[in-house]
Scaffold this active site. Sequence first.
Site, mmCIF file in Angstrom:
data_model
loop_
_atom_site.group_PDB
_atom_site.id
_atom_site.type_symbol
_atom_site.label_atom_id
_atom_site.label_comp_id
_atom_site.label_asym_id
_atom_site.label_seq_id
_atom_site.Cartn_x
_atom_site.Cartn_y
_atom_site.Cartn_z
ATOM 1 N N ASP A 265 21.301 42.604 12.537
ATOM 2 C CA ASP A 265 22.531 42.084 11.938
ATOM 3 C C ASP A 265 22.838 42.938 10.703
ATOM 4 O O ASP A 265 22.025 43.767 10.266
ATOM 5 C CB ASP A 265 22.412 40.596 11.587
ATOM 6 C CG ASP A 265 23.803 39.941 11.450
ATOM 7 O OD1 ASP A 265 24.805 40.676 11.341
ATOM 8 O OD2 ASP A 265 23.876 38.700 11.437
HETATM 9 C C1 NOJ Z 1 27.235 39.518 10.160
HETATM 10 C C2 NOJ Z 1 27.209 38.396 11.151
HETATM 11 O O1 NOJ Z 1 26.076 37.586 10.952
HETATM 12 C C3 NOJ Z 1 27.226 38.877 12.595
HETATM 13 O O2 NOJ Z 1 27.356 37.760 13.443
HETATM 14 C C4 NOJ Z 1 28.326 39.868 12.814
HETATM 15 O O3 NOJ Z 1 28.366 40.275 14.160
HETATM 16 C C5 NOJ Z 1 28.111 41.050 11.883
HETATM 17 N N1 NOJ Z 1 28.145 40.571 10.511
HETATM 18 C C6 NOJ Z 1 29.126 42.155 12.078
HETATM 19 O O4 NOJ Z 1 30.342 41.772 11.584
#
Ligand code: NOJ
Length: 717
Positions: A265
């Site tokens: 993430d």
């Molecule tokens: C953080 C989020 O937790 C995740 O779900 C997302 O896909 C990413 N950012 C990218 O934006």
Amino acid sequence: MKIEALKALLEDMTIEEKVGQTIQLSADFFSDQSEDITGPMNEMAMTEKKKYQVGSVLGLSGAKETIDLQKEFMEKNRQHIPLLFMADIIHGDHTIFPIPLGLGATWNPEAIKLTAEISAKEAAAQGLHVTFSPMVDLVRDPRWGRVMEATGEDKLLNKRYARAFVEGYQGEDLKNDLTKLAACVKHFAGYGAPRGGRDYNSVDLNENTLREHYLPAYQEGIDAGAKLVMTAFNTIDNIPATGNKGLMRDVLRDEMGFDGVLISDWGAIGELVPHGVAEDNRAAAKQAITAGVDIEMMSAAYSEHLVDLVKQDDSLATLLNESVWNILRLKNDLGLFEQPYRGADEETESQSVFSTDNKQAALTVAEQSIVLLENNGVLPLNKEDRIVLTGQRRDSNDILGAWSWKGDLSKTETLKEAMSKTVGSENLSVIDDATFLEGQYSFFMDDIRLADTVVVAIGESSEMSGEAASRTNIKLPENQLVLLRELKKLNKKVVAVLFNGRPLDLSDVIPLVDGLVEAWFPGTMGAQAITNVLFGKVNPSGKLPMSFPRSIGQIPLTYNEDSTGRPLTDEKRGEKYFSRYLDTENTALYPFGFGRSYTRFEYAGCTLSKQTMSADDVLTVSVTIKNTGEVEGLETVQLYIRDKVAEVVRPVKELIDFKQVTLTAGESKTVSFEITEAQLRYTHADNTVSSDAGTFLIGVGTDSRVSLSESFVLEKE
Ligand code: NOJ
């Protein structure tokens, strides 16, 4: 590309080029064409040279933009390896569908599959290859703002939706069907259970609960063929998931059979440092590659340190090769070596995006997502009725919800706009909520006196849920409760329409309204969908995918809680030493599976084809349902069981199947379910999954309050 050629490509790569593939940059790294090293370039330890070695880009879209960048990139990349374009297409691209929690309320996996197909079609035409969806995290805590991105508290429902999303995005032939995207199941694992409902907080789940309730939806997404999995920010067993080798290699790869790309993430590898399990980014990079994280999203650990680490340690070089191989295979599975622009096409983009058909699908699914919570005979409204429309959200186009990627508010109708097309302006008085709050409505006295009904649009704004939007208070904002109290004094029928991204504590609201309509954030066509429900063009059929509590103090609250040693039964009510609260009920205000209709469904008791089944038998459970009301309606028939005695404590009740049936007024139908031994399995103390011989209680009904009045016995050799 043939597998041999792909292998040759990998062999031809320098270590720097290999590490490049593992790095994902956000679109802004490529939007500045100058040769200067910009702010973000510094933070990501980027140089111009390294920039043209990276493997993927996050957040760029538009056919022209992606084609231009891909072209430029491939020219500058020594081996001409195409980029992967990824983005968060969560509940629609340009055409926005209800938030996932609302989609969850449809109990209609086919509808969800269609939303994923449309999302993929729109996004693919803009040059995207991967969506960071579905989020299949099981959720039990409405304080967590990201419950809006989840499909609810139940593993069976989540599993069916996980598969629907993945199949919808990826289709049957990802390589050749250029209208499809690769799906990314997230966030592995247990991100939906942060302590105290606070985003990014640690997770404390025992292994049996993790395996029994939380892992199955990820597994289903993987079994459906999801090409990627994203790591979670949180800890599992006090080890951050992103650096957790046991979780990622032993569980995800070996046990669950995941063979695709594991992406961190956003910034999660770098976060191993503040988590306090890595001294610095170098140690963090080592932990993450050891755990098997293939792509680093937006922290600089791989970018800064992986080359050096690999040069010093052959075993890490092997792991790097594995990761790059996973990434190259994904590019190949998408056919990017042959078609680097894939579905990107300006003409298709202009035709497929926000088309009439897509909006029609958004309308239908929004209608199916709406849950009728209360109706004291006030709904549906008559077109001829005189209506006062008020409430803070009466004329707001902020109804798309968080994560509405390219959703355009200026193309989103408000409730006022949609309603005025149905009732005509002469019958609709729109009154500012401030008028009531300040008690200054004498000017509108005639409108109010003549009105049959007051419709009040209330709830949350979209920023109040989503990522980093946890709350400790899940009641309506105080000024909205004041408004409802003022409206109550008018002695009119009041119908409240709720916009929200999480279950709310509505206990203060119920005495103040005659009708209560849960609309979630319903998306592009949401206002029309609500209007169709309010005026009875559509009979509401949504059912809650997550319990609505009576009080924040009950959280976490779920219908399928584990049996306690001191269960509170009706006979024990009022006695002290049972598992209960002194100041409220144990049960939800609106339970899982709950939703009213404009008609009534009467269930005759269910019948079982046999009282005893063996492991290779099929047991049929049938129930006859009659529509005893005046209008046609759709009912979601729910089948629950309880394993009476097991090796570990089992839920008091769990959903094992459901079916939807449409009945005209007066019509009866028999709905049958087939139960096999596989549905009776659970996770044992040694983590194996199997069923035990013995008695199962069973019931079929309209929501999770159904009593389990029948039983059968599973016999085993
Ligand atoms: C953080 C989020 O937790 C995740 O779900 C997302 O896909 C990413 N950012 C990218 O934006």
